[in-house]
Design an enzyme around this catalytic site. Sequence first.
Site, PDB file in Angstrom:
ATOM      1  N   LYS A  38       0.841  -1.202   0.000  1.00  0.00           N
ATOM      2  CA  LYS A  38       0.000   0.000   0.000  1.00  0.00           C
ATOM      3  C   LYS A  38       0.877   1.254   0.000  1.00  0.00           C
ATOM      4  CE  LYS A  38      -0.396  -0.142   5.054  1.00  0.00           C
ATOM      5  NZ  LYS A  38      -1.300  -0.192   6.215  1.00  0.00           N
ATOM      6  N   ARG A 136      -9.860   0.274  15.717  1.00  0.00           N
ATOM      7  CA  ARG A 136      -9.801   1.081  14.503  1.00  0.00           C
ATOM      8  C   ARG A 136     -10.859   0.578  13.519  1.00  0.00           C
ATOM      9  NH1 ARG A 136      -4.034   1.505  11.485  1.00  0.00           N
ATOM     10  NH2 ARG A 136      -4.652  -0.581  10.819  1.00  0.00           N
ATOM     11  N   TYR A 264      12.894  31.775   4.204  1.00  0.00           N
ATOM     12  CA  TYR A 264      11.669  32.473   4.533  1.00  0.00           C
ATOM     13  C   TYR A 264      11.611  32.849   6.019  1.00  0.00           C
ATOM     14  CZ  TYR A 264       9.583  31.336  -0.012  1.00  0.00           C
ATOM     15  OH  TYR A 264       9.307  31.258  -1.347  1.00  0.00           O
ATOM     16  N   MET A 313       9.032  24.911  -0.284  1.00  0.00           N
ATOM     17  CA  MET A 313       8.256  23.931  -1.039  1.00  0.00           C
ATOM     18  C   MET A 313       9.145  23.077  -1.938  1.00  0.00           C
ATOM     19  SD  MET A 313       5.085  24.428  -3.712  1.00  0.00           S
ATOM     20  CE  MET A 313       3.976  25.075  -2.453  1.00  0.00           C
TER      21      MET A 313
END
Length: 374
Positions: A38, A136, A264, A313
Amino acid sequence: MSPTRETILEINLDALAHNYHYLTSKLSPNTKVMGVVKAFGYGSEANEIAKELVNLGVDYFAVAYVQEGVALRDAGITLPILVLHPQPIHFETLIERCLEPALYSPRILREFIHTAEKKAQQNYPVHLKFNTGLNRLGFWENDIDWIVQQLQETESILVCSLFSHLAASDDLKEKQFTEKQIADFKSIAKDIKSKLDYTPFMHQSNTSAVIHYPEANFDLVRMGIGLYGYGNSEEEDKQLKPVAKLKTVISQIHTIEPGETVGYNRAYQSQGHEKTATLPIGHADGISRQLGNGTGAVLINGKKAPIIGNVCMDMLMVNITGIECKEGDEVVVIGDEQSASELASNMGSISYELLTAISQRVKRVILRKPLSTT
C-alpha cells in the site's frame, strides 16, 4: 551507479530480496506471506516491488484501497490482492478486477453482499476483520452469530480468511496486551470456524510480530515495513537493508556574512562567516518543515550538514561550513548513511511517515547492486 544529477529515489531490489529472505527465515515452512504494498509500496514503487516479490515467492498482496489494487492489476499482478479498507462506492470495481475485500462492519458486510448478488457472484472470496484491541476497524466478538446468519442466507460470498491487527507488537513493554490480543483472536476464530462448514485461514502478524510473537504467525503473515528495511527496533534494523535511498544534489553554494539570514521569515541567522548549500528538494517532495531549523540533516561527502531555516516547497538550505564540496555534488537524505528511522526520530515521528511522504514527483530509479557485507 554514477553520482546523481537530480533528486531521485533509488529502489534497490537486492535489498528487498535480502529483507524477504531474512524475515521468512523466521517462519515455519507452511506459513504463507502477504506482501503489503500500500501507499506506493511504503513510498517506494509498488509495481516494481510487487513484481520482485512475485519472483521471491510471495503468496498474497495487500493494499489499503481499491485503486491501489487496480494499479497492481494494470501492472500485470495476478496473485490474490486483499483490500484492507474498501469503500462501498468501489465494490463493483473491486469485483470487476478480482480484488478481495476486508469486511469489517455490519454495514460493509451487508453492502458487499448486496453488490455481489447484483453482480451474480458465487462464493466470491472475502476476508473478515475482527477488532481485538486496536479499536480502529473490525467486527466485535458478539457479531459472530449475526455474521454467520448473513453468510448462511447468501451464496454470493465465501470467507477466505479471518484476521485481526496487533496494536503494539513492536513494544515489548506491551507484551501482556499483545498476548491478550492473540488469545482473543484465537477464541474468535475457533468460534466462527465451528459455525462454518469450511475452514478460512487466519492471519494477525505484522513485521514486528513475525520477529517477537511467532505464536501469532498462524497460516499467513502480513509483511510491510520489514520488507522495506525497517524492523521497528535498532537491533532488527541492523539485520535489514533499506530498500529506498533518497538523493539529491547541490544546486548553489553561498558564502554569507555574520548576522545574515537564510530562507523564509529569516528563520536562520549566521553566527559568523558561513557557507550554505541550496538543494532541489523541499516539503512538496516529502521533506517536512519540521526537519528545518537544525532538526534534520543531510549527508554530503560523508559529513552531516544540518538543514537551516525553514524548508521551502521545492528547496532547502543546509550549512556546509567545514565540509569540502562543490556545486553539483551528490547529497544523501535517506539511505545507509542515515536511515529513515533516524531522520524521522529527529522530528518525533517514525520511518513510515517519512517514507510514505516522498512525493510522486521524485524520480524513481530501480536498480540492483551488490549489498554491503559490513
